[in-house]
Design a protein around this motif. Structure first.
Motif, PDB file in Angstrom:
ATOM      1  N   ALA A 100      14.547 -14.486  -9.709  1.00 40.74           N
ATOM      2  CA  ALA A 100      13.739 -15.609  -9.235  1.00 40.74           C
ATOM      3  C   ALA A 100      12.255 -15.419  -9.541  1.00 40.74           C
ATOM      4  O   ALA A 100      11.547 -16.386  -9.820  1.00 40.74           O
ATOM      5  N   TYR A 101      11.751 -14.182  -9.472  1.00 39.55           N
ATOM      6  CA  TYR A 101      10.329 -13.904  -9.694  1.00 39.55           C
ATOM      7  C   TYR A 101      10.193 -12.678 -10.595  1.00 39.55           C
ATOM      8  O   TYR A 101      11.079 -11.824 -10.655  1.00 39.55           O
ATOM      9  N   ASP A 102       9.058 -12.567 -11.248  1.00 40.10           N
ATOM     10  CA  ASP A 102       8.804 -11.410 -12.099  1.00 40.10           C
ATOM     11  C   ASP A 102       8.872 -10.111 -11.299  1.00 40.10           C
ATOM     12  O   ASP A 102       9.317  -9.078 -11.797  1.00 40.10           O
ATOM     13  N   ALA A 103       8.458 -10.176 -10.015  1.00 36.24           N
ATOM     14  CA  ALA A 103       8.450  -8.983  -9.165  1.00 36.24           C
ATOM     15  C   ALA A 103       9.868  -8.479  -8.895  1.00 36.24           C
ATOM     16  O   ALA A 103      10.070  -7.295  -8.621  1.00 36.24           O
ATOM     17  N   LEU A 110       5.981   2.736  -9.923  1.00 36.48           N
ATOM     18  CA  LEU A 110       7.180   2.476  -9.131  1.00 36.48           C
ATOM     19  C   LEU A 110       8.366   2.173 -10.048  1.00 36.48           C
ATOM     20  O   LEU A 110       9.459   2.745  -9.889  1.00 36.48           O
ATOM     21  N   TYR A 111       8.139   1.299 -11.022  1.00 33.99           N
ATOM     22  CA  TYR A 111       9.220   0.951 -11.948  1.00 33.99           C
ATOM     23  C   TYR A 111       9.605   2.144 -12.817  1.00 33.99           C
ATOM     24  O   TYR A 111      10.784   2.327 -13.147  1.00 33.99           O
ATOM     25  N   ASP A 112       8.635   2.956 -13.169  1.00 37.52           N
ATOM     26  CA  ASP A 112       8.944   4.160 -13.954  1.00 37.52           C
ATOM     27  C   ASP A 112       9.837   5.109 -13.166  1.00 37.52           C
ATOM     28  O   ASP A 112      10.802   5.672 -13.705  1.00 37.52           O
ATOM     29  N   LEU A 113       9.520   5.303 -11.897  1.00 39.72           N
ATOM     30  CA  LEU A 113      10.321   6.193 -11.053  1.00 39.72           C
ATOM     31  C   LEU A 113      11.742   5.662 -10.882  1.00 39.72           C
ATOM     32  O   LEU A 113      12.717   6.423 -10.966  1.00 39.72           O
ATOM     33  N   LEU A 114      11.856   4.377 -10.666  1.00 36.17           N
ATOM     34  CA  LEU A 114      13.190   3.792 -10.477  1.00 36.17           C
ATOM     35  C   LEU A 114      13.984   3.810 -11.779  1.00 36.17           C
ATOM     36  O   LEU A 114      15.196   4.084 -11.788  1.00 36.17           O
ATOM     37  N   ARG A 115      13.317   3.553 -12.881  1.00 34.23           N
ATOM     38  CA  ARG A 115      13.984   3.580 -14.188  1.00 34.23           C
ATOM     39  C   ARG A 115      14.491   4.985 -14.498  1.00 34.23           C
ATOM     40  O   ARG A 115      15.607   5.163 -14.994  1.00 34.23           O
ATOM     41  N   HIS A 116      13.692   5.987 -14.153  1.00 33.80           N
ATOM     42  CA  HIS A 116      14.108   7.367 -14.374  1.00 33.80           C
ATOM     43  C   HIS A 116      15.319   7.697 -13.494  1.00 33.80           C
ATOM     44  O   HIS A 116      16.272   8.351 -13.955  1.00 33.80           O
ATOM     45  N   GLY A 125       0.787  -1.223   0.000  1.00 37.33           N
ATOM     46  CA  GLY A 125       0.000   0.000   0.000  1.00 37.33           C
ATOM     47  C   GLY A 125       0.816   1.269   0.000  1.00 37.33           C
ATOM     48  O   GLY A 125       0.269   2.364   0.211  1.00 37.33           O
ATOM     49  N   ILE A 126       2.107   1.172  -0.260  1.00 40.82           N
ATOM     50  CA  ILE A 126       2.951   2.359  -0.258  1.00 40.82           C
ATOM     51  C   ILE A 126       2.441   3.365  -1.286  1.00 40.82           C
ATOM     52  O   ILE A 126       2.025   3.005  -2.399  1.00 40.82           O
ATOM     53  N   PRO A 178       6.298  -4.519  -5.281  1.00 36.83           N
ATOM     54  CA  PRO A 178       4.921  -4.534  -5.799  1.00 36.83           C
ATOM     55  C   PRO A 178       4.900  -4.277  -7.309  1.00 36.83           C
ATOM     56  O   PRO A 178       5.738  -3.538  -7.839  1.00 36.83           O
ATOM     57  N   SER A 179       3.941  -4.870  -7.977  1.00 42.58           N
ATOM     58  CA  SER A 179       3.815  -4.694  -9.437  1.00 42.58           C
ATOM     59  C   SER A 179       3.076  -3.392  -9.742  1.00 42.58           C
ATOM     60  O   SER A 179       1.937  -3.394 -10.220  1.00 42.58           O
ATOM     61  N   LEU A 180       3.729  -2.298  -9.464  1.00 39.22           N
ATOM     62  CA  LEU A 180       3.154  -0.966  -9.661  1.00 39.22           C
ATOM     63  C   LEU A 180       3.911  -0.273 -10.795  1.00 39.22           C
ATOM     64  O   LEU A 180       5.087   0.056 -10.640  1.00 39.22           O
TER      65      LEU A 180
END
Length: 339
Positions: free
Chosen positions: A286-289, A257-263, A223-224, A252-254
């Motif tokens: 190990a996992y898609d996450a 979140l991935y966009d922010l980290l990629r940037h 829930g972050i 989490p599959s958000l």
């Protein structure tokens, strides 16, 4: 041959003594340490003491403190066979980790210890911790130190400094090493696990002194909120981010979140994926996450402690201004901090 040891008192509970009139705790004079711990005379060591001025509560430890401490060891390295650092317990594992990376080619013991009770208390653990640390710092075989690395001695157990973490504030066994065995255990005799101890450094001691403290940590939880992550990732001076993830390094599959980290990684921020599970390691494939974090540019913290990850990242960024060089340094096994 008489062993020569330097005790460096930086602050912390171990050096406190109760005033019999006011009952308040205050540091005692470490130049008179043999009066407080008369057992020291039985060792037959040449023991010299040095205290930081002013003393530092371990909650106030920072990069300047590490530089001062490493500077003392560097300046007096050729005078002594070993070093014992008396330190408050709260941030001892951070200091031990930092020193393990700073002190390159180490061939002498640097043993950190402290206590949960003042050394003058009736049930103090301070005397046992101090005496054990001194005996280990002096221990040699074939005229060479048995433990030529930075370590923490606490409650009869010697742990690699950058593998230790504090897990208890009201117990004598305050430190654990979840992912690496003890270097030694003190019972009737001190039993050294030589296969776990790093070999002595070759060549002269070299001390790395450049840190970049423009790092942050972000602990993920269900829930972050996006704005919470944006606040951390968006710090203008951010150069390194320690991401505390789930399980084997999952998030989490958000998409945001991935966009922010990629940037962030595209802008040169080093994002380190470290697990909230202290007794395990990061395996992002190990996992898609976890794979999503790898694809976003995160690197693995493997099975390092949080303390080791933070201090190593700050040193990497300080010593190597270029992101690629800092990343390369971070991924190396520098002082036995990861498997």
């Amino acid at each position: 041959m008489e062993r020569s040891l330097l005790i460096v008192y930086t602050g912390g509970t171990i050096g406190m003594k109760e005033n019999p009139e006011t009952r308040a705790l205050a540091p005692f004079n470490f130049e008179q340490i043999e009066q407080e711990v008369p057992e020291l005379r039985r060792f037959g060591y040449n023991i010299v003491t040095e205290s930081l001025a002013p003393l530092v509560d371990s909650s106030d430890v920072d990069v300047d403190f590490w530089l001062r401490l490493a500077g003392i060891i560097e300046a007096r390295y050729n005078e002594f066979d070993g070093f014992v650092v008396l330190h408050g317990t709260d941030t001892m594992a951070y200091t031990a980790s930092a020193l393990s990376f700073m002190l390159c080619n180490l061939s002498k013991p640097v043993v950190l210890t402290g206590s949960q009770l003042p050394i003058g208390a009736i049930r103090t653990d301070g005397k046992e911790n101090l005496l054990g640390a001194l005996e280990i710092a002096a221990a040699q075989a074939d005229n060479q130190a048995i433990v030529p690395e930075v370590a923490i001695f606490f409650n009869h157990v010697l742990l690699r400094g950058n593998r230790a973490t504090k897990f208890g504030a009201a117990r004598f066994d305050a430190f654990k090493s979840y992912n690496y065995p003890p270097l030694a255990e003190a019972g009737i005799a001190i039993r050294y696990h030589t296969q776990a101890i790093r070999p002595r450094g070759i060549g002269d001691l070299q001390v790395l002194k450049r840190f970049d403290a423009h790092v942050a940590s972000l602990r993920l939880f269900p829930g972050i909120a996006q704005e919470a992550v944006e606040a951390v990732v968006g710090i203008p001076t951010l150069r390194g981010l320690v991401l505390e993830t789930f399980g084997s390094g999952n998030a989490p599959s958000l998409p945001w979140l991935y966009d922010l980290l990629r940037h962030a990684t595209s802008c040169g921020v080093i994002v380190v994926n470290t697990t909230q599970c202290a007794a395990d390691s990061v395996t992002m494939a190990a996992y898609d996450a976890g794979l999503g974090l790898l694809q976003a540019g995160a690197i693995s913290g493997a099975d390092m402690t949080f303390e080791a990850v933070i201090t190593k990242l700050m040193l990497a960024l300080g010593e190597y201004p270029a992101t690629n060089d800092a990343t390369s340094y971070f991924l190396r096994n520098i002082a036995g901090e990861k498997s």
